[in-house]
Scaffold this active site. Structure first.
Site, PDB file in Angstrom:
ATOM      1  N   ASP A   1       2.573  23.177 -11.056  1.00  0.00           N
ATOM      2  CA  ASP A   1       2.969  24.358 -10.281  1.00  0.00           C
ATOM      3  C   ASP A   1       4.056  23.912  -9.310  1.00  0.00           C
ATOM      4  OD1 ASP A   1       2.869  26.988  -9.122  1.00  0.00           O
ATOM      5  OD2 ASP A   1       1.609  26.230  -7.511  1.00  0.00           O
ATOM      6  N   SER A   2       4.656  24.882  -8.639  1.00  0.00           N
ATOM      7  CA  SER A   2       5.613  24.543  -7.572  1.00  0.00           C
ATOM      8  C   SER A   2       4.908  23.869  -6.406  1.00  0.00           C
ATOM      9  CB  SER A   2       6.286  25.818  -7.070  1.00  0.00           C
ATOM     10  OG  SER A   2       5.308  26.687  -6.525  1.00  0.00           O
TER      11      SER A   2
ATOM     12  N   TYR B   1       9.287  28.449  -5.707  1.00  0.00           N
ATOM     13  CA  TYR B   1      10.095  28.726  -6.907  1.00  0.00           C
ATOM     14  C   TYR B   1      10.548  30.195  -6.942  1.00  0.00           C
ATOM     15  CZ  TYR B   1       9.016  24.451  -9.706  1.00  0.00           C
ATOM     16  OH  TYR B   1       8.932  23.174 -10.211  1.00  0.00           O
ATOM     17  N   GLY B   2       9.712  31.050  -6.395  1.00  0.00           N
ATOM     18  CA  GLY B   2       9.910  32.501  -6.569  1.00  0.00           C
ATOM     19  C   GLY B   2      11.309  33.021  -6.305  1.00  0.00           C
TER      20      GLY B   2
ATOM     21  N   CYS C   1       1.567  28.382 -13.004  1.00  0.00           N
ATOM     22  CA  CYS C   1       2.552  28.994 -12.118  1.00  0.00           C
ATOM     23  C   CYS C   1       3.140  30.197 -12.844  1.00  0.00           C
ATOM     24  CB  CYS C   1       3.644  27.967 -11.826  1.00  0.00           C
ATOM     25  SG  CYS C   1       5.011  28.596 -10.863  1.00  0.00           S
ATOM     26  N   ASN C   2       3.009  31.359 -12.261  1.00  0.00           N
ATOM     27  CA  ASN C   2       3.552  32.566 -12.898  1.00  0.00           C
ATOM     28  C   ASN C   2       5.071  32.517 -12.959  1.00  0.00           C
ATOM     29  OD1 ASN C   2       1.267  34.931 -13.088  1.00  0.00           O
ATOM     30  ND2 ASN C   2       0.822  33.460 -11.480  1.00  0.00           N
TER      31      ASN C   2
ATOM     32  N   GLU D   1       1.310  27.056   1.565  1.00  0.00           N
ATOM     33  CA  GLU D   1       1.680  25.633   1.504  1.00  0.00           C
ATOM     34  C   GLU D   1       1.444  24.950   2.854  1.00  0.00           C
ATOM     35  OE1 GLU D   1       2.958  23.469  -0.909  1.00  0.00           O
ATOM     36  OE2 GLU D   1       2.407  24.996  -2.357  1.00  0.00           O
TER      37      GLU D   1
ATOM     38  N   CYS E   1       0.395  35.389  -8.565  1.00  0.00           N
ATOM     39  CA  CYS E   1       0.918  34.100  -8.110  1.00  0.00           C
ATOM     40  C   CYS E   1      -0.292  33.217  -7.875  1.00  0.00           C
ATOM     41  CB  CYS E   1       1.710  34.275  -6.818  1.00  0.00           C
ATOM     42  SG  CYS E   1       2.149  32.693  -6.029  1.00  0.00           S
ATOM     43  N   THR E   2      -0.239  31.996  -8.398  1.00  0.00           N
ATOM     44  CA  THR E   2      -1.441  31.146  -8.351  1.00  0.00           C
ATOM     45  C   THR E   2      -1.753  30.648  -6.940  1.00  0.00           C
ATOM     46  OG1 THR E   2      -0.062  29.253  -9.001  1.00  0.00           O
ATOM     47  CG2 THR E   2      -1.268  30.401 -10.749  1.00  0.00           C
ATOM     48  N   HIS E   3      -0.829  30.841  -6.004  1.00  0.00           N
ATOM     49  CA  HIS E   3      -1.150  30.501  -4.609  1.00  0.00           C
ATOM     50  C   HIS E   3      -2.137  31.511  -3.999  1.00  0.00           C
ATOM     51  CE1 HIS E   3       2.364  27.830  -4.767  1.00  0.00           C
ATOM     52  NE2 HIS E   3       2.039  27.367  -3.574  1.00  0.00           N
TER      53      HIS E   3
HETATM   54  N1  DGL Z   1       2.391  29.568  -7.599  1.00  0.00           N
HETATM   55  C1  DGL Z   1       3.524  30.032  -8.252  1.00  0.00           C
HETATM   56  C2  DGL Z   1       3.329  31.275  -9.058  1.00  0.00           C
HETATM   57  O1  DGL Z   1       2.267  31.448  -9.600  1.00  0.00           O
HETATM   58  C3  DGL Z   1       4.872  29.855  -7.616  1.00  0.00           C
HETATM   59  C4  DGL Z   1       5.051  30.347  -6.237  1.00  0.00           C
HETATM   60  C5  DGL Z   1       6.415  29.946  -5.713  1.00  0.00           C
HETATM   61  O2  DGL Z   1       6.668  28.745  -5.687  1.00  0.00           O
HETATM   62  O3  DGL Z   1       7.190  30.829  -5.369  1.00  0.00           O
HETATM   63  O4  DGL Z   1       4.208  32.068  -9.209  1.00  0.00           O
END
Ligand code: DGL
Length: 285
Positions: A23-24, A55-56, A86-87, A165, A197-199
């Site tokens: 993931d990011s 990443y988004g 990570c989506n 984070e 989003c996995t966060h």
């Molecule tokens: N956790 C990630 C996701 O599922 C990325 C979030 C990010 O880095 O913007 O999209």
């Protein structure tokens, strides 16, 4: 003619080989946690690209390049399958990764619009995800396939990934970001929130406080973990139950100390992360 190179590469994997998960950042730990519960015998290598998180807001092409390099890094360390936890990376790269590494099973993420659309009673659902995920063809295809007759409201929750984070799971500023996203959705009658989003599973208590208990919040991680089990089974790569104690290895392109500090809180386990360094678009440990 058979591709001997590919065949010999394939032989290097066994059920005892690790699953690569990336993931990011710490979002991937919500998926890792679910995999640990579902598949406790599996060895895992986890990579968090914390020097590039979030990443988004990045262009899909850039996220795709990161995803390719991370996949190579995990394959070099013997990963038998890759979970794109990570989506945003799934939106940017999943299709291309499967083409580039046809021998490797990939399991990716997509916003869980399908169960949301099946279960909504109000016919209005909310999706929280990052801009990269909303831009990708994967999300468009999910809407096209599953969201017929349902109103889908979207929000990119600017800044929320960075809050998580930083370990700010319940601070006032985190609450403000969520209220800004959720209150207009609640006013329009959502009864379901999809965490795209996995966060975000780490802030479910806060989401639920804002929405109240009658709104259903969907964390896709358990379903993804079951899918990992099915994919490994089909490939003959599932580690038998009761095998030797499973191990986990953590890498980050950011600060190992920072990741170590969050592990007990997010995963309920301790770990000692190792650094991985970007040299251009190559990742080395
Ligand atoms: N956790 C990630 C996701 O599922 C990325 C979030 C990010 O880095 O913007 O999209």
């Amino acid at each position: 003619m058979p591709d001997l190179n590919r065949q010999s590469k394939r032989k290097a994997f066994s059920p005892a080989s690790p699953i690569g998960v990336f993931d990011s950042g710490v979002g991937g730990l919500s998926v890792l946690r679910a995999i640990r519960r579902e598949l406790p015998s599996e060895n895992i290598i986890f990579f968090a690209d914390q020097s590039h998180v979030p990443y988004g807001p990045r262009p899909l092409e850039e996220v795709r390049q990161f995803s390719f390099a991370i996949t190579r890094f995990l394959l070099q360390r013997g990963a038998k399958a890759i979970v794109v936890a990570c989506n945003a990376a799934s939106a940017a790269a999943l299709h291309a990764l499967r083409q580039e590494f046809p021998e490797t099973p990939f399991i990716g993420m997509e916003p869980a619009v399908k169960p949301a659309a099946e279960h909504t009673r109000s016919g209005v659902v909310g999706v929280l995800a990052t801009p990269a995920t909303f831009q990708g063809a994967l999300y468009a295809s999910v809407l096209e396939r599953f969201a017929k007759g349902v109103i889908v409201l979207q929000d990119t929750c600017p800044g929320l990934v960075s809050q998580i984070e930083a370990g700010e799971m319940d601070s006032l500023s985190t609450r403000r970001i969520l209220e800004k996203a959720l209150q207009p959705m609640l006013a329009q009658g959502i009864d379901t929130v999809v965490l795209g989003c996995t966060h975000y599973p780490f802030i479910i208590p806060l989401v639920q406080e804002i929405t109240g208990p009658d709104v259903r919040v969907i964390d896709p991680a358990p379903a993804v973990a079951r899918q990992v089990g099915r994919v490994l089974e089909a490939a003959g790569l599932r580690q038998p139950i009761g095998s030797a104690p499973a191990w986990q290895q953590f890498f980050t392109s950011g600060s190992p100390q920072h990741l170590d500090g969050l592990l007990p809180r997010l995963l309920g386990e301790t770990g000692a992360a190792a650094p991985a360094v970007w040299r251009g678009l190559k990742l080395t440990a």
